[in-house]
Design an enzyme around this catalytic site. Structure first.
Site, PDB file in Angstrom:
ATOM      1  N   ARG A  72       0.852  -1.236  -0.026  1.00  0.00           N
ATOM      2  CA  ARG A  72       0.000  -0.197  -0.044  1.00  0.00           C
ATOM      3  C   ARG A  72       1.021   1.237   0.076  1.00  0.00           C
ATOM      4  NH1 ARG A  72      -4.501   2.970  -0.510  1.00  0.00           N
ATOM      5  NH2 ARG A  72      -5.064   4.545   1.267  1.00  0.00           N
ATOM      6  N   GLY A  73       0.517   2.161  -0.820  1.00  0.00           N
ATOM      7  CA  GLY A  73       1.209   3.463  -0.836  1.00  0.00           C
ATOM      8  C   GLY A  73       2.225   3.930  -1.735  1.00  0.00           C
ATOM      9  N   ARG A 100       5.743   2.003  -2.984  1.00  0.00           N
ATOM     10  CA  ARG A 100       5.766   1.547  -4.317  1.00  0.00           C
ATOM     11  C   ARG A 100       7.073   2.117  -5.097  1.00  0.00           C
ATOM     12  NH1 ARG A 100       2.123   0.208  -8.398  1.00  0.00           N
ATOM     13  NH2 ARG A 100       0.312   0.612  -6.908  1.00  0.00           N
ATOM     14  N   GLY A 145      -9.333  -1.950 -18.531  1.00  0.00           N
ATOM     15  CA  GLY A 145     -10.571  -2.471 -18.911  1.00  0.00           C
ATOM     16  C   GLY A 145     -11.029  -3.787 -18.026  1.00  0.00           C
ATOM     17  N   GLU A 147      -6.862  -8.650  -0.126  1.00  0.00           N
ATOM     18  CA  GLU A 147      -5.911  -9.249  -0.633  1.00  0.00           C
ATOM     19  C   GLU A 147      -5.288 -10.094   0.508  1.00  0.00           C
ATOM     20  OE1 GLU A 147      -2.675  -6.763  -2.268  1.00  0.00           O
ATOM     21  OE2 GLU A 147      -4.130  -6.071  -3.815  1.00  0.00           O
TER      22      GLU A 147
END
Length: 158
Positions: free
Chosen positions: A18-19, A23, A51, A85
């Site tokens: 997260r974050g 990242r 998509g 997750e």
């Protein structure tokens, strides 16, 4: 012989994190090192197809992985996506022998497994949103606790 009902293992590693800070720092370096060593790695920004339904693709990618690396950071539990997750990862650990490797990035493992500090604050917000007795939040708490009890790597600075 593997059952035809089980999904094929496409990824060597699934990265859960997260974050933006995580990242672009730790996860970015880890991802590059894995790729450079020929390890097929799922990282959402690289693997999600435009998509496609994000939640479905993430859940499938977890099932299609040999190893899940969970990077627990201060903001991890604030994300409903991350909590979904970690539940799926822990389910696959039990049902499909997924290897789970936790990294405690600037958080104490007790924060994750016992719901302390930032994890407590995040879970309290989820409880106020979904209700104190929400089964969803209880699943998230249980998955965090179970993952937090796994042997992993504390990573602070450096």
């Amino acid at each position: 012989m593997a059952s035809s009902l089980e999904p094929e293992k496409i990824y060597d590693v699934f990265l859960s994190f997260r974050g933006v800070e995580v990242r672009h720092n730790f996860v970015g370096h880890l991802y590059q090192a894995l790729i450079q060593n020929g390890i097929h790695t799922f990282r959402d920004s690289e693997e999600l197809e435009k998509g496609e339904q994000i939640s479905l693709m993430l859940m499938e990618a977890i099932k299609e992985s040999h190893i899940a690396v969970i990077i627990f950071s201060e903001d991890y539990a604030s994300s409903e996506w991350c909590l979904k997750e970690v539940v799926k990862i822990m389910e696959c650990k039990e049902q499909r022998n997924l290897t789970v490797l936790p990294v405690f990035y600037k958080v104490d493992p007790r924060e994750v497994r016992e719901g302390r500090e930032s994890y407590r604050r995040a879970l309290d917000k989820h409880k106020s949103k979904f209700g104190e007795d929400s089964e969803k939040v209880k699943r998230w708490e249980k998955a965090l606790s179970n993952a937090g009890h796994l042997s992993g790597w504390p990573l602070n600075d450096g």
